[in-house]
Design a protein around this motif. Structure first.
Motif, PDB file in Angstrom:
ATOM      1  N   THR A 267       0.833  -1.253   0.040  1.00  0.00           N
ATOM      2  CA  THR A 267      -0.171   0.011   0.087  1.00  0.00           C
ATOM      3  C   THR A 267       0.997   1.246   0.070  1.00  0.00           C
ATOM      4  O   THR A 267       0.718   2.350  -0.852  1.00  0.00           O
ATOM      5  CB  THR A 267      -0.843  -0.045   1.244  1.00  0.00           C
ATOM      6  N   ILE A 268       1.818   1.385   0.972  1.00  0.00           N
ATOM      7  CA  ILE A 268       2.691   2.466   0.876  1.00  0.00           C
ATOM      8  C   ILE A 268       3.508   2.378  -0.369  1.00  0.00           C
ATOM      9  O   ILE A 268       3.668   3.649  -0.768  1.00  0.00           O
ATOM     10  CB  ILE A 268       3.853   2.222   2.096  1.00  0.00           C
ATOM     11  N   GLY A 269       4.117   1.431  -1.014  1.00  0.00           N
ATOM     12  CA  GLY A 269       4.618   1.414  -2.256  1.00  0.00           C
ATOM     13  C   GLY A 269       3.725   1.962  -3.209  1.00  0.00           C
ATOM     14  O   GLY A 269       4.618   2.761  -4.159  1.00  0.00           O
ATOM     15  N   CYS A 270       2.675   1.453  -3.222  1.00  0.00           N
ATOM     16  CA  CYS A 270       1.786   1.797  -4.675  1.00  0.00           C
ATOM     17  C   CYS A 270       1.237   3.138  -4.431  1.00  0.00           C
ATOM     18  O   CYS A 270       0.814   3.783  -5.432  1.00  0.00           O
ATOM     19  CB  CYS A 270       0.743   0.779  -4.572  1.00  0.00           C
TER      20      CYS A 270
ATOM     21  N   TRP B  74      11.483   3.778  -6.355  1.00  0.00           N
ATOM     22  CA  TRP B  74      10.359   3.118  -6.131  1.00  0.00           C
ATOM     23  C   TRP B  74      10.546   2.118  -5.277  1.00  0.00           C
ATOM     24  O   TRP B  74       9.780   1.438  -4.150  1.00  0.00           O
ATOM     25  CB  TRP B  74       9.703   2.681  -7.387  1.00  0.00           C
ATOM     26  N   PHE B  75      11.477   1.075  -5.434  1.00  0.00           N
ATOM     27  CA  PHE B  75      11.929   0.109  -4.740  1.00  0.00           C
ATOM     28  C   PHE B  75      12.274   0.341  -3.325  1.00  0.00           C
ATOM     29  O   PHE B  75      11.806  -0.350  -2.250  1.00  0.00           O
ATOM     30  CB  PHE B  75      13.037  -0.752  -5.495  1.00  0.00           C
TER      31      PHE B  75
ATOM     32  N   HIS C 153      10.932   0.793   2.455  1.00  0.00           N
ATOM     33  CA  HIS C 153      10.869   1.606   3.463  1.00  0.00           C
ATOM     34  C   HIS C 153       9.578   1.374   4.318  1.00  0.00           C
ATOM     35  O   HIS C 153       9.271   1.296   5.408  1.00  0.00           O
ATOM     36  CB  HIS C 153      11.029   2.886   3.263  1.00  0.00           C
ATOM     37  N   GLY C 154       8.357   1.150   3.225  1.00  0.00           N
ATOM     38  CA  GLY C 154       6.980   1.077   3.750  1.00  0.00           C
ATOM     39  C   GLY C 154       6.751  -0.037   4.436  1.00  0.00           C
ATOM     40  O   GLY C 154       6.134  -0.437   5.431  1.00  0.00           O
ATOM     41  N   TRP C 155       7.454  -1.217   3.789  1.00  0.00           N
ATOM     42  CA  TRP C 155       7.434  -2.315   4.659  1.00  0.00           C
ATOM     43  C   TRP C 155       7.938  -2.640   5.868  1.00  0.00           C
ATOM     44  O   TRP C 155       7.268  -3.284   6.760  1.00  0.00           O
ATOM     45  CB  TRP C 155       7.848  -3.422   3.615  1.00  0.00           C
ATOM     46  N   PHE C 156       9.158  -2.078   6.090  1.00  0.00           N
ATOM     47  CA  PHE C 156      10.069  -2.125   7.349  1.00  0.00           C
ATOM     48  C   PHE C 156       9.740  -1.233   8.351  1.00  0.00           C
ATOM     49  O   PHE C 156       9.848  -1.456   9.427  1.00  0.00           O
ATOM     50  CB  PHE C 156      11.484  -2.148   7.055  1.00  0.00           C
ATOM     51  N   CYS C 157       9.120  -0.054   7.812  1.00  0.00           N
ATOM     52  CA  CYS C 157       8.821   1.007   9.038  1.00  0.00           C
ATOM     53  C   CYS C 157       7.379   1.450   8.755  1.00  0.00           C
ATOM     54  O   CYS C 157       7.418   2.696   8.198  1.00  0.00           O
ATOM     55  CB  CYS C 157       9.795   2.256   8.796  1.00  0.00           C
ATOM     56  N   PRO C 158       6.459   0.447   8.772  1.00  0.00           N
ATOM     57  CA  PRO C 158       5.203   1.076   8.378  1.00  0.00           C
ATOM     58  C   PRO C 158       4.568   2.136   9.451  1.00  0.00           C
ATOM     59  O   PRO C 158       4.043   2.926   8.965  1.00  0.00           O
ATOM     60  CB  PRO C 158       4.016   0.040   8.584  1.00  0.00           C
ATOM     61  N   GLN C 159       4.989   2.266  10.588  1.00  0.00           N
ATOM     62  CA  GLN C 159       4.596   2.947  11.488  1.00  0.00           C
ATOM     63  C   GLN C 159       4.845   4.459  11.381  1.00  0.00           C
ATOM     64  O   GLN C 159       4.323   5.208  11.765  1.00  0.00           O
ATOM     65  CB  GLN C 159       4.873   2.721  13.073  1.00  0.00           C
TER      66      GLN C 159
ATOM     67  N   GLN D 280       7.399   9.565   4.310  1.00  0.00           N
ATOM     68  CA  GLN D 280       7.214   9.418   2.517  1.00  0.00           C
ATOM     69  C   GLN D 280       6.428  10.880   2.283  1.00  0.00           C
ATOM     70  O   GLN D 280       6.806  11.483   1.144  1.00  0.00           O
ATOM     71  CB  GLN D 280       6.753   8.476   2.062  1.00  0.00           C
ATOM     72  N   MET D 281       5.691  11.268   3.161  1.00  0.00           N
ATOM     73  CA  MET D 281       4.823  12.420   2.520  1.00  0.00           C
ATOM     74  C   MET D 281       5.661  13.903   2.744  1.00  0.00           C
ATOM     75  O   MET D 281       5.650  14.419   1.833  1.00  0.00           O
ATOM     76  CB  MET D 281       3.511  12.891   3.665  1.00  0.00           C
ATOM     77  N   ILE D 282       6.366  13.682   3.690  1.00  0.00           N
ATOM     78  CA  ILE D 282       7.401  14.910   3.957  1.00  0.00           C
ATOM     79  C   ILE D 282       8.361  15.049   2.707  1.00  0.00           C
ATOM     80  O   ILE D 282       8.532  15.889   1.932  1.00  0.00           O
ATOM     81  CB  ILE D 282       8.022  15.136   5.291  1.00  0.00           C
ATOM     82  N   ILE D 283       8.686  13.797   2.350  1.00  0.00           N
ATOM     83  CA  ILE D 283       9.675  13.643   1.153  1.00  0.00           C
ATOM     84  C   ILE D 283       8.847  14.045  -0.333  1.00  0.00           C
ATOM     85  O   ILE D 283       9.361  14.697  -0.937  1.00  0.00           O
ATOM     86  CB  ILE D 283      10.398  12.320   1.062  1.00  0.00           C
TER      87      ILE D 283
END
Lengths: 117, 470
Positions: B335-338, B379-380, B385-391, B397-400
């Motif tokens: 979800t985060i990646g997509c 993207w990778f 990052h989304g997978w390992f740091c979901p919290q 990622q929004m700030i980036i």
């Protein structure tokens, strides 16, 4: 360009009005705008008027932009304006109160039309 | 992405004499086909393409100067992002097209099944309750964007399948035609890939045939294709501009390239082919209608909203019961990646386009390939990052995204000089201005989101922080 902008604004207005009428025939949205429950006969009448407005918008779009562009414009604008009505009811339902009141008048929309005249 | 293409559109009819040299050159090297796309409001320059051996030459031509533009050293959005959306750039056995087709078919199934399981579709038609609890809000958002944009979602998924109908359902064409090539030949009029017997045959000037074509078609020309240029079987096809109807132009004229005699009139399409053209036109949006194009953009955003809210609702509904399972973590990472990951990747593509110096070659990869590598790498990394740091993944990622979007606008200004005010003041730069404004708006929304998410950053669960911020 200016005429085109005016036409499209008018088209959005007709569609918005139609969807606002449809939304305000539903109890939960009438309640949000402080309206009373409508008689079922009046609900049918108002929904018929809204349907006529939708058909009128389709007719106008096709007359102005041709069958291909017109139909496409109508369907995309219908989605957009329905969404606008939903957001309006969610955040500023007060702006729809005049329409709610008109729908409750004795002669409904016809009465409102006659008063305007 | 290609600053050299930012030139005013020339409204007067194009003089074909400036292309004659290129056509002669294509004939000299025995190129099987030479193609010229004439300028439009979306493409202010003419595009020349022909084959030299196994290499496909593709050049933009400035009509004012008649000069070919230098190699842009980028695939740009139309060379990378556009083919990516229908083929994923996996050409082997058309696997990319099949994957996208499967996704489109899934979307159709989900749209229909979503309507079926939505029991109160009419009573909830205008329902959106921002003050309710987070799960209810997500579901309302999903329903609202899904139901109100339903015609658009279905049209786009379905017409995407129609465009590649001959790939997904080849049996239809094969039952009527001996080969798929015969089907394409019939669809496009007839095949002009005849076997030449002689080359270096004097040909009639393009300009003479173009004048005749304009007079017969009664509309501006869009595309010119010359089959077997310079040979004794040269054929010249003129296709009208595609911008005046949804279906695109059906007006095609074919001339004998040697004698200049008209040999092919506009095609008489069968009703089914009219339908196919209309459906393809709905998807390809090659028409000139600025209002509709913006509506398409907004409804495209509503499709994104439907998908994102669906993802988040799915996660929120299962977090308590399945939050620790491997499958749940995969969906969460995906979800985060997509969602934010692909936005980051696209921004990285834009930024690399502005930052990489001309002529750079790194690890044997040219500049255009390096931009693509930047896209895939970011993207990778974002997905991991989304997978390992979901919290903290969403807020981070929004700030980036916000920083990336503002940087892209700034780099456009610094490297080309076309800042927003300048772009707004020049009509031909309006697409650049629109892109800048969309980036600024996206950056602002992402910044706002990251601030809202940071408030709930202490929460263990991503979904709950997202929900609280919403």
């Amino acid at each position: 360009m200016i005429l085109a902008v005016l036409f499209y604004t008018g088209l959005v207005g007709v569609l918005y009005g139609a969807f606002a009428l449809l939304a305000l025939t539903q109890f939960q949205h009438r309640r949000a705008t402080g309206g009373r429950t409508l008689l079922s006969r009046r609900v049918v009448y108002i929904r018929s008027v809204a349907t006529l407005l939708l058909v009128l918008a389709l007719f106008l779009a096709i007359m102005h932009d041709g069958s291909g562009f017109g139909a496409l414009l109508w369907i995309t604008l219908a989605s957009g304006t329905a969404c606008m009505v939903a957001l309006r009811i969610a955040w500023h339902p007060g702006l729809l109160i005049p329409l709610t009141r008109i729908m409750e008048w004795r002669f409904g929309l016809t009465g409102a039309w006659l008063r305007c005249l | 992405m290609k600053p050299s293409t930012r030139v005013p559109v020339i409204s007067s009819p194009v003089s074909f004499s400036i292309f004659q040299k290129s056509l002669n050159e294509a004939g000299r090297i025995h190129s099987p086909v030479w193609r010229l796309s004439l300028p439009s409001d979306r493409q202010p320059l003419a595009r020349l393409s022909y084959r030299e051996g196994d290499v496909f030459i593709n050049r933009l031509v400035n009509l004012k100067t008649g000069q070919r533009l230098p190699e842009p050293e980028t695939l740009g959005a139309s060379g990378f992002l556009y083919p990516f959306h229908y083929s994923l750039h996996i050409r082997f056995m058309n696997i990319g097209i099949w994957c996208v087709g499967l996704a489109a078919m899934s979307m159709l199934v989900l749209c229909v099944s979503g309507v079926v399981i939505h029991r109160k579709i009419f009573s909830d038609f205008f329902t959106f309750r921002p003050g309710k609890n987070a799960r209810r809000l997500l579901l309302d958002l999903h329903n609202l964007s899904g139901v109100l944009g339903l015609p658009f979602h279905i049209i786009f998924a379905f017409t995407g399948l129609v465009i590649f109908g001959s790939v997904y359902f080849p049996s239809g064409a094969k039952s009527v035609y001996p080969t798929l090539q015969a089907y394409f030949d019939d669809m496009s009029g007839s095949s002009f890939f005849l076997k030449p017997k002689k080359y270096d045959v004097p040909a009639v000037l393009l300009e003479i045939m173009a004048i005749q074509a304009r007079a017969i078609l009664g509309e501006p020309l869009g595309i010119v294709v010359v089959f077997n240029p310079g040979s004794d079987v040269a054929r010249v096809r003129f296709i009208g501009s595609e911008s005046h109807s949804v279906s695109g132009s059906n007006n095609t004229l074919t001339f004998d390239g040697v004698t200049g005699v008209l040999i092919g009139q506009p095609l008489e399409l069968k009703p089914v082919m009219h339908v196919q053209r209309f459906l393809s036109g709905l998807h390809l949006i090659r028409f000139h209608h600025w209002g509709l194009r913006w509506l398409y953009f907004l409804l495209g955003l509503s499709s994104c909203l439907m998908i994102v809210s669906g993802f988040l609702f799915w996660l929120a509904a299962r977090r308590k019961t399945q939050g620790g399972t491997f499958g749940f973590r995969i969906v969460e990472g995906l979800t985060i990646g997509c969602v934010s990951g692909i936005i980051l990747a696209t921004l990285a593509f834009f930024i690399a386009n502005r930052l990489l110096p001309a002529g750079i070659i790194c690890f044997g990869q040219p500049r255009a390939a390096l931009e693509v590598w930047a896209f895939y790498l970011v993207w990778f990394v974002a997905s991991l990052h989304g997978w390992f740091c979901p919290q903290r993944g969403w807020a981070c990622q929004m700030i980036i995204i916000a920083v990336g979007a503002f940087t892209a606008v700034l780099l456009n200004w610094v490297t080309t000089g076309d800042h927003l005010l300048y772009s707004l003041m020049h009509r031909w730069l309006w697409p650049v201005a629109a892109m800048d404004m969309v980036l600024l708006a996206s950056g602002t929304v992402a910044l706002w989101m990251s601030l809202r998410l940071s408030v709930g950053a202490g929460e263990r669960i991503v979904g709950s922080s997202v929900e609280q911020s919403l």
